[in-house]
Design a protein around this motif. Structure first.
Motif, mmCIF file in Angstrom:
data_model
loop_
_atom_site.group_PDB
_atom_site.id
_atom_site.type_symbol
_atom_site.label_atom_id
_atom_site.label_comp_id
_atom_site.label_asym_id
_atom_site.label_seq_id
_atom_site.Cartn_x
_atom_site.Cartn_y
_atom_site.Cartn_z
ATOM 1 N N CYS A 51 0.844 -1.187 0.000
ATOM 2 C CA CYS A 51 0.000 0.000 0.000
ATOM 3 C C CYS A 51 0.888 1.248 0.000
ATOM 4 O O CYS A 51 1.714 1.426 0.884
ATOM 5 C CB CYS A 51 -0.884 -0.027 1.247
ATOM 6 S SG CYS A 51 -1.959 1.401 1.415
ATOM 7 N N ARG A 93 1.000 5.169 0.396
ATOM 8 C CA ARG A 93 0.182 6.255 0.960
ATOM 9 C C ARG A 93 0.948 7.565 0.865
ATOM 10 O O ARG A 93 2.130 7.618 1.171
ATOM 11 C CB ARG A 93 -0.165 5.945 2.421
ATOM 12 C CG ARG A 93 -1.050 4.713 2.565
ATOM 13 C CD ARG A 93 -1.156 4.233 3.994
ATOM 14 N NE ARG A 93 -1.497 5.249 4.972
ATOM 15 C CZ ARG A 93 -2.730 5.459 5.450
ATOM 16 N NH1 ARG A 93 -3.736 4.718 5.035
ATOM 17 N NH2 ARG A 93 -2.942 6.394 6.359
ATOM 18 N N ILE A 112 0.568 8.216 10.135
ATOM 19 C CA ILE A 112 0.977 6.916 10.662
ATOM 20 C C ILE A 112 0.957 7.044 12.185
ATOM 21 O O ILE A 112 1.085 8.145 12.720
ATOM 22 C CB ILE A 112 2.365 6.471 10.154
ATOM 23 C CG1 ILE A 112 3.451 7.489 10.518
ATOM 24 C CG2 ILE A 112 2.345 6.212 8.663
ATOM 25 C CD1 ILE A 112 4.871 7.070 10.161
ATOM 26 N N VAL A 162 4.521 6.756 2.528
ATOM 27 C CA VAL A 162 4.672 5.555 3.350
ATOM 28 C C VAL A 162 4.305 4.360 2.485
ATOM 29 O O VAL A 162 3.283 4.373 1.796
ATOM 30 C CB VAL A 162 3.754 5.592 4.592
ATOM 31 C CG1 VAL A 162 3.743 4.238 5.297
ATOM 32 C CG2 VAL A 162 4.190 6.683 5.549
ATOM 33 N N ALA A 200 3.300 0.656 3.091
ATOM 34 C CA ALA A 200 2.847 -0.187 4.198
ATOM 35 C C ALA A 200 2.404 -1.539 3.660
ATOM 36 O O ALA A 200 2.056 -1.683 2.485
ATOM 37 C CB ALA A 200 1.697 0.499 4.934
ATOM 38 N N ARG A 201 2.402 -2.511 4.552
ATOM 39 C CA ARG A 201 1.915 -3.845 4.182
ATOM 40 C C ARG A 201 0.453 -3.737 3.745
ATOM 41 O O ARG A 201 -0.291 -2.917 4.284
ATOM 42 C CB ARG A 201 1.981 -4.782 5.381
ATOM 43 C CG ARG A 201 3.359 -5.015 5.904
ATOM 44 C CD ARG A 201 3.338 -5.975 7.105
ATOM 45 N NE ARG A 201 4.585 -5.927 7.834
ATOM 46 C CZ ARG A 201 5.715 -6.492 7.434
ATOM 47 N NH1 ARG A 201 5.745 -7.154 6.315
ATOM 48 N NH2 ARG A 201 6.812 -6.387 8.152
ATOM 49 N N ARG A 225 -3.254 -4.632 3.907
ATOM 50 C CA ARG A 225 -4.057 -5.075 5.034
ATOM 51 C C ARG A 225 -5.472 -5.305 4.556
ATOM 52 O O ARG A 225 -5.976 -4.574 3.693
ATOM 53 C CB ARG A 225 -4.009 -4.010 6.144
ATOM 54 C CG ARG A 225 -4.239 -4.592 7.516
ATOM 55 C CD ARG A 225 -3.876 -3.638 8.615
ATOM 56 N NE ARG A 225 -4.894 -2.604 8.749
ATOM 57 C CZ ARG A 225 -4.834 -1.621 9.634
ATOM 58 N NH1 ARG A 225 -3.801 -1.519 10.441
ATOM 59 N NH2 ARG A 225 -5.779 -0.729 9.699
ATOM 60 N N TYR A 244 -6.707 -0.149 5.689
ATOM 61 C CA TYR A 244 -6.455 0.880 6.693
ATOM 62 C C TYR A 244 -7.677 1.755 6.975
ATOM 63 O O TYR A 244 -7.548 2.913 7.353
ATOM 64 C CB TYR A 244 -5.215 1.725 6.326
ATOM 65 C CG TYR A 244 -3.973 0.882 6.351
ATOM 66 C CD1 TYR A 244 -3.380 0.541 7.559
ATOM 67 C CD2 TYR A 244 -3.420 0.365 5.185
ATOM 68 C CE1 TYR A 244 -2.258 -0.272 7.602
ATOM 69 C CE2 TYR A 244 -2.310 -0.454 5.219
ATOM 70 C CZ TYR A 244 -1.727 -0.769 6.429
ATOM 71 O OH TYR A 244 -0.627 -1.582 6.467
ATOM 72 N N HIS A 279 -4.870 4.040 11.065
ATOM 73 C CA HIS A 279 -3.699 4.368 10.250
ATOM 74 C C HIS A 279 -2.649 3.281 10.473
ATOM 75 O O HIS A 279 -2.697 2.545 11.461
ATOM 76 C CB HIS A 279 -3.132 5.725 10.669
ATOM 77 C CG HIS A 279 -4.087 6.851 10.474
ATOM 78 N ND1 HIS A 279 -4.654 7.160 9.256
ATOM 79 C CD2 HIS A 279 -4.583 7.761 11.351
ATOM 80 C CE1 HIS A 279 -5.449 8.199 9.384
ATOM 81 N NE2 HIS A 279 -5.434 8.582 10.653
ATOM 82 N N PRO A 280 -1.659 3.169 9.578
ATOM 83 C CA PRO A 280 -0.614 2.165 9.773
ATOM 84 C C PRO A 280 0.120 2.340 11.100
ATOM 85 O O PRO A 280 0.416 3.460 11.530
ATOM 86 C CB PRO A 280 0.336 2.413 8.598
ATOM 87 C CG PRO A 280 -0.505 3.072 7.566
ATOM 88 C CD PRO A 280 -1.480 3.910 8.324
ATOM 89 N N ASP A 324 3.189 -2.268 10.510
ATOM 90 C CA ASP A 324 2.671 -2.223 9.136
ATOM 91 C C ASP A 324 3.622 -1.533 8.167
ATOM 92 O O ASP A 324 3.524 -1.706 6.953
ATOM 93 C CB ASP A 324 1.339 -1.449 9.091
ATOM 94 C CG ASP A 324 0.269 -2.059 9.960
ATOM 95 O OD1 ASP A 324 0.107 -3.291 9.923
ATOM 96 O OD2 ASP A 324 -0.410 -1.289 10.677
ATOM 97 N N ILE A 325 4.529 -0.715 8.680
ATOM 98 C CA ILE A 325 5.319 0.192 7.852
ATOM 99 C C ILE A 325 6.551 -0.518 7.296
ATOM 100 O O ILE A 325 7.354 -1.081 8.028
ATOM 101 C CB ILE A 325 5.724 1.429 8.670
ATOM 102 C CG1 ILE A 325 4.467 2.188 9.103
ATOM 103 C CG2 ILE A 325 6.659 2.325 7.865
ATOM 104 C CD1 ILE A 325 4.710 3.247 10.148
#
Length: 128
Positions: free
Chosen positions: A66, A68, A73, A86, A88-89, A91, A95, A99-100, A104-105
């Motif tokens: 992802c 963003r 965050i 960012v 992020a994984r 999810r 989200y 927020h992450p 997640d980051i």
């Protein structure tokens, strides 16, 4: 002599202030180490670099993570910065529920021509 200390805010208190309309007329704030900080104005150069970077990263990452842009965050217990980019994984809820978080980051990128020392050190300090 009386000692003076600044009020530090938790993430929950920061969110409550937003709900109460505290930032209604100027939403260019972020929570950094418990302090509510007014974000620097973005220059045209900053905006152009950030837009180009986001476009490239979205192509490169496709659906594997992802990407963003300038979204919050969560860095517990007292920071909610809004880095320029960012990764992020992925999810299951995209989200929507929060927020992450640190777990997640995958990568944080700060585009800066004036605040790199401040912004970069903040995020690196939390993620190491």
């Amino acid at each position: 002599m009386t000692a003076v200390t600044a009020k530090r805010f938790s993430i929950a208190e920061y969110h409550r202030l937003a709900e109460l309309g505290f930032f209604e007329f100027d939403n260019r704030f972020e929570l950094i180490r418990g302090e509510i900080i007014k974000k620097a104005k973005k220059t045209t150069f900053h905006s152009a670099c950030n837009s180009l970077l986001l476009g490239e990263l979205c192509l490169i990452m496709a659906r594997s993570a992802c990407v963003r842009g300038q979204e919050p965050i969560i860095l517990p217990p007292d920071s909610e910065p809004e880095p320029d980019v960012v990764i992020a994984r992925n999810r299951f809820d995209d989200y929507v529920s929060s927020h992450p978080l640190i777990a997640d980051i995958l990568l944080v990128i700060e585009v800066s021509d004036s605040t790199l020392d401040y912004d970069g050190l903040l995020i690196i300090g939390y993620l190491i």
